[in-house]
Design a protein around this motif. Structure first.
Motif, PDB file in Angstrom:
ATOM      1  N   GLU A  46       0.840  -1.200   0.000  1.00  0.00           N
ATOM      2  CA  GLU A  46       0.000   0.000   0.000  1.00  0.00           C
ATOM      3  C   GLU A  46       0.874   1.248   0.000  1.00  0.00           C
ATOM      4  OE1 GLU A  46      -2.101   0.571   3.662  1.00  0.00           O
ATOM      5  OE2 GLU A  46      -3.396   2.154   2.877  1.00  0.00           O
ATOM      6  N   LEU A  47       0.576   2.161  -0.889  1.00  0.00           N
ATOM      7  CA  LEU A  47       1.253   3.455  -0.888  1.00  0.00           C
ATOM      8  C   LEU A  47       0.710   4.297   0.259  1.00  0.00           C
ATOM      9  CD1 LEU A  47       3.157   5.520  -2.264  1.00  0.00           C
ATOM     10  CD2 LEU A  47       1.187   6.240  -3.614  1.00  0.00           C
ATOM     11  N   VAL A  48       1.584   4.748   1.117  1.00  0.00           N
ATOM     12  CA  VAL A  48       1.176   5.493   2.306  1.00  0.00           C
ATOM     13  C   VAL A  48       1.337   6.996   2.103  1.00  0.00           C
ATOM     14  CG1 VAL A  48       1.720   5.910   4.739  1.00  0.00           C
ATOM     15  CG2 VAL A  48       1.692   3.578   3.849  1.00  0.00           C
ATOM     16  N   ALA A  49       2.472   7.375   1.522  1.00  0.00           N
ATOM     17  CA  ALA A  49       2.741   8.805   1.365  1.00  0.00           C
ATOM     18  C   ALA A  49       3.648   9.037   0.173  1.00  0.00           C
ATOM     19  CB  ALA A  49       3.386   9.381   2.621  1.00  0.00           C
ATOM     20  N   THR A  58       2.785  16.901  -0.982  1.00  0.00           N
ATOM     21  CA  THR A  58       2.676  15.592  -0.355  1.00  0.00           C
ATOM     22  C   THR A  58       1.292  15.024  -0.622  1.00  0.00           C
ATOM     23  OG1 THR A  58       1.935  16.556   1.739  1.00  0.00           O
ATOM     24  CG2 THR A  58       4.297  16.173   1.505  1.00  0.00           C
ATOM     25  N   ASN A  59       1.210  13.737  -0.574  1.00  0.00           N
ATOM     26  CA  ASN A  59      -0.062  13.061  -0.763  1.00  0.00           C
ATOM     27  C   ASN A  59      -0.066  11.866   0.178  1.00  0.00           C
ATOM     28  OD1 ASN A  59      -2.526  12.320  -1.742  1.00  0.00           O
ATOM     29  ND2 ASN A  59      -1.767  11.480  -3.661  1.00  0.00           N
ATOM     30  N   HIS A  60      -1.102  11.748   0.958  1.00  0.00           N
ATOM     31  CA  HIS A  60      -1.170  10.673   1.938  1.00  0.00           C
ATOM     32  C   HIS A  60      -2.405   9.822   1.707  1.00  0.00           C
ATOM     33  CE1 HIS A  60       1.358  13.755   3.819  1.00  0.00           C
ATOM     34  NE2 HIS A  60       1.965  12.753   4.426  1.00  0.00           N
ATOM     35  N   ALA A  61      -2.269   8.518   1.932  1.00  0.00           N
ATOM     36  CA  ALA A  61      -3.406   7.616   1.798  1.00  0.00           C
ATOM     37  C   ALA A  61      -4.495   7.993   2.792  1.00  0.00           C
ATOM     38  CB  ALA A  61      -2.948   6.184   2.027  1.00  0.00           C
ATOM     39  N   ALA A  62      -5.721   7.742   2.415  1.00  0.00           N
ATOM     40  CA  ALA A  62      -6.853   8.086   3.278  1.00  0.00           C
ATOM     41  C   ALA A  62      -6.751   7.387   4.629  1.00  0.00           C
ATOM     42  CB  ALA A  62      -8.158   7.713   2.581  1.00  0.00           C
ATOM     43  N   SER A  63      -6.177   6.194   4.635  1.00  0.00           N
ATOM     44  CA  SER A  63      -6.092   5.415   5.867  1.00  0.00           C
ATOM     45  C   SER A  63      -5.150   6.039   6.907  1.00  0.00           C
ATOM     46  CB  SER A  63      -5.628   3.985   5.554  1.00  0.00           C
ATOM     47  OG  SER A  63      -4.382   4.005   4.883  1.00  0.00           O
ATOM     48  N   VAL A  64      -4.274   6.937   6.467  1.00  0.00           N
ATOM     49  CA  VAL A  64      -3.314   7.533   7.412  1.00  0.00           C
ATOM     50  C   VAL A  64      -3.410   9.049   7.461  1.00  0.00           C
ATOM     51  CG1 VAL A  64      -1.725   5.625   6.986  1.00  0.00           C
ATOM     52  CG2 VAL A  64      -1.407   7.784   5.748  1.00  0.00           C
TER      53      VAL A  64
END
Length: 118
Positions: A46-49, A58-64
């Motif tokens: 999973e891509l996190v950031a 920056t781009n962050h996954a919705a889960s984090v």
């Protein structure tokens, strides 16, 4: 020889914090987008950031989102992942990667284990 070396993983309690670091060598660090990913057994990575070349995008996954923050220090050739309000579901091996474009991953680190448990 390109090397990405993650550090900072370990055991944290739910609600706690950890900061991961990834030190890069062998690349012109400023020319690469940097990313954090995570993977648990049996699941896709999973891509996190994603962190832009100058750290201003920056781009962050919705889960984090709202809990994790990716950043970089180009003077130190290092990218960071500050992880707050950790949950047991955050338990995974965390990897950093370097990409020549926003959506490619040309080089990978070896990963660092993060375990969130009471």
């Amino acid at each position: 020889q390109v090397q990405l070396v993650e550090s900072g993983g370990g055991l944290a309690q739910p609600g706690g914090s950890l900061r991961l670091s990834c030190a890069a060598s062998g690349i012109d660090f400023r020319r690469y987008f940097m990313n954090w990913h995570r993977q648990t057994p049996g699941k896709e990575r999973e891509l996190v950031a994603r962190i832009g070349k100058f750290g201003n995008a920056t781009n962050h996954a919705a889960s984090v989102r709202g809990r994790f923050t990716g950043s970089r220090d180009n003077a130190k050739n290092t990218v960071y992942l500050q992880m707050n309000s950790l949950k047991p579901d955050d338990t995974a091996v965390y990897y950093c990667s370097a990409g020549s474009t926003w959506t490619t991953y040309d080089y990978w680190g070896q990963g660092t284990q993060v375990t969130v448990s009471s």
